[in-house]
Design a protein around this motif. Structure first.
Motif, PDB file in Angstrom:
ATOM      1  N   GLN A 213       7.205  -2.136  -8.292  1.00 20.86           N
ATOM      2  CA  GLN A 213       6.943  -1.249  -7.181  1.00 20.86           C
ATOM      3  C   GLN A 213       7.807  -0.323  -6.667  1.00 20.86           C
TER       4      GLN A 213
ATOM      5  N   ASP B  81       5.504   0.123  -2.306  1.00 21.88           N
ATOM      6  CA  ASP B  81       4.808  -0.821  -1.284  1.00 21.88           C
ATOM      7  C   ASP B  81       5.809  -1.393  -0.459  1.00 21.88           C
TER       8      ASP B  81
ATOM      9  N   SER C 207       3.707   3.509   0.410  1.00 14.28           N
ATOM     10  CA  SER C 207       2.076   3.452  -0.644  1.00 14.28           C
ATOM     11  C   SER C 207       2.333   4.025  -1.730  1.00 14.28           C
ATOM     12  N   ASP C 208       1.358   4.018  -2.496  1.00 14.46           N
ATOM     13  CA  ASP C 208       1.553   4.901  -3.936  1.00 14.46           C
ATOM     14  C   ASP C 208       1.393   6.175  -3.436  1.00 14.46           C
TER      15      ASP C 208
END
Length: 426
Positions: free
Chosen positions: A126, A151, A81-82
């Protein structure tokens, strides 16, 4: 001449056959040819397939990246995830690495072959590359780099699998399909280099008339245009045309010319189809075979005729240029499509508002030439001023024609009409 054909020389065209009935009679009187040929794809455009076609190989024939990014093992990106990116080790570029190791990433571009072990592609947007911690000053910058993944990807995500576009053995086209340029590209992509097609119908185009010359006309002479025009339409409609020399208005000369070309799939003549003293063709054809129809309820060009001699259809087009073209479109085109096994596709149309009334006679199918101009986001159709069947420019400079059916007596100004683009090449 068959017993049920009236003497046109005396009676004229008091009773005209409806266009649809005349066309049906003509097609019912002939048979499609069954000749085929195998041709390379570069020669197959516009041809009708003689047999169905299946794909010879998968497209793509290897798993490939559907996005720019990194080929990875999807399980290695789980939870990315970020806030908490997964960090993978960059191990090279597509084409340089055979296998993606666990926790590895290979730089790929759209269309790149996926290395073994990779089952997903993380989009470049991403990710972020950085120097791997602890990389020595002398280490390769390409190898000693990490890829942060923001991601997670699922198995198969952003991957075009084998056969995604076309699967080997997949049915592509039925026999009779008319090949288009895009079809040829698809056939080549699946490993097909040649196809079996129907041979083009052979057509003899015979202009007739003692007044016709090819150039430099004297008073009373006319430049021959119908044969040239019709022969080019034959080629455009899928046939193979032989453009013959002009034949004079002499019964024996016409007989010899027609008999010479009975080995062709179709014989089409221009001029000499009406009921005047020099309109000898219908009688010559009737003596050699039979007349299918003579005189059709359409305008311009009602003196059209057709017959059959020894199984060969003879289409007799009127001599006035516009009448000749109208009847070529209405009779010769569907005949060529039928004989050659091509689909008789409808003409494209444009909706337009009629800005001037079109006049027509009840019971007559009328083809009114129009020019089409833009009026904002709509179209306006204007009937051409010069509308005679001998005014070639009225059809050559028109944008299409409006068909007025037999059941109507004209079309009033302001009505929305469908303008047929009869010059469409198919």
């Amino acid at each position: 001449m068959s017993d049920d054909q009236p003497d046109r020389k005396r009676s004229g065209f008091k009773d005209k056959t409806r266009l649809a009935a005349a066309r049906e009679r003509l097609l019912d009187a002939v048979e499609p040819h069954d000749r085929t040929a195998t041709v390379g794809l570069s020669s197959a455009d516009g041809r009708a397939l003689a047999e169905s076609v299946e794909a010879a190989r998968d497209v793509p024939h290897y798993p490939r990246a559907a996005m720019d990014g990194y080929a990875v093992r999807a399980a290695d990106t789980f939870g990315a995830s970020d806030r908490s990116p997964e960090v993978l080790r960059r191990v090279g570029e597509a084409g340089e690495v055979e296998t993606v190791p666990p926790d590895g990433a290979v730089r790929v571009h759209t269309g790149s072959e996926l290395p073994d072990g990779a089952d997903g592609v993380v989009m470049i947007e991403q990710t972020d590359e950085r120097e791997a911690p602890g990389a020595s000053d002398g280490a390769s910058a390409e190898v000693a780099r990490d890829v942060e993944v923001f991601d997670a990807v699922a198995e198969g995500e952003n991957v075009a699998p084998v056969g995604e576009d076309v699967a080997a053995g997949q049915h592509l086209y039925d026999a009779g399909h008319r090949l288009r340029p895009s079809d040829l590209g698809l056939l080549k992509s699946v490993g097909i280099e040649s196809v079996a097609v129907r041979e083009r119908p052979s057509v003899a185009v015979v202009p007739t008339g003692e007044e016709l010359v090819q150039s430099d006309p004297d008073p009373g002479e006319v430049i021959e245009t119908n044969g040239l025009t019709v022969s080019r339409y034959v080629e455009r409609w899928g046939g193979s045309a032989t453009y013959r020399d002009v034949v004079t208005d002499d019964a024996e000369a016409l007989r010899v010319a027609i008999q010479r070309d009975l080995t062709e799939d179709v014989v089409v003549t221009t001029g000499g189809s009406s009921v005047g003293e020099r309109d000898l063709l219908p009688e010559v054809v009737a003596d050699l075979g039979e007349i299918v129809f003579h005189g059709v309820a359409l305008k311009p060009g009602h003196p059209v005729a057709a017959g059959v001699i020894e199984g060969t259809p003879i289409v007799m087009l009127p001599g006035y240029p516009v009448a000749c073209i109208v009847n070529a479109v209405q009779f010769l085109r569907p005949l060529l499509k039928y004989v050659g096994g091509l689909p008789d596709e409808s003409f494209p149309t444009t909706e337009a508002r009629l800005d001037r009334k079109i006049r027509s006679e009840p019971g007559i199918r009328t083809f009114a030439r129009v020019e089409v101009e833009a009026d904002g986001d709509k179209r306006v159709a204007t009937p051409t001023r010069a509308s005679g069947s001998g005014v070639l420019s009225s059809v050559a400079l028109a944008d299409g024609w409006v068909v007025v059916p037999e059941g109507r007596e004209g079309i009033p100004a302001g009505e929305t009409v469908a303008v047929q683009d009869w010059e469409w090449s198919a």
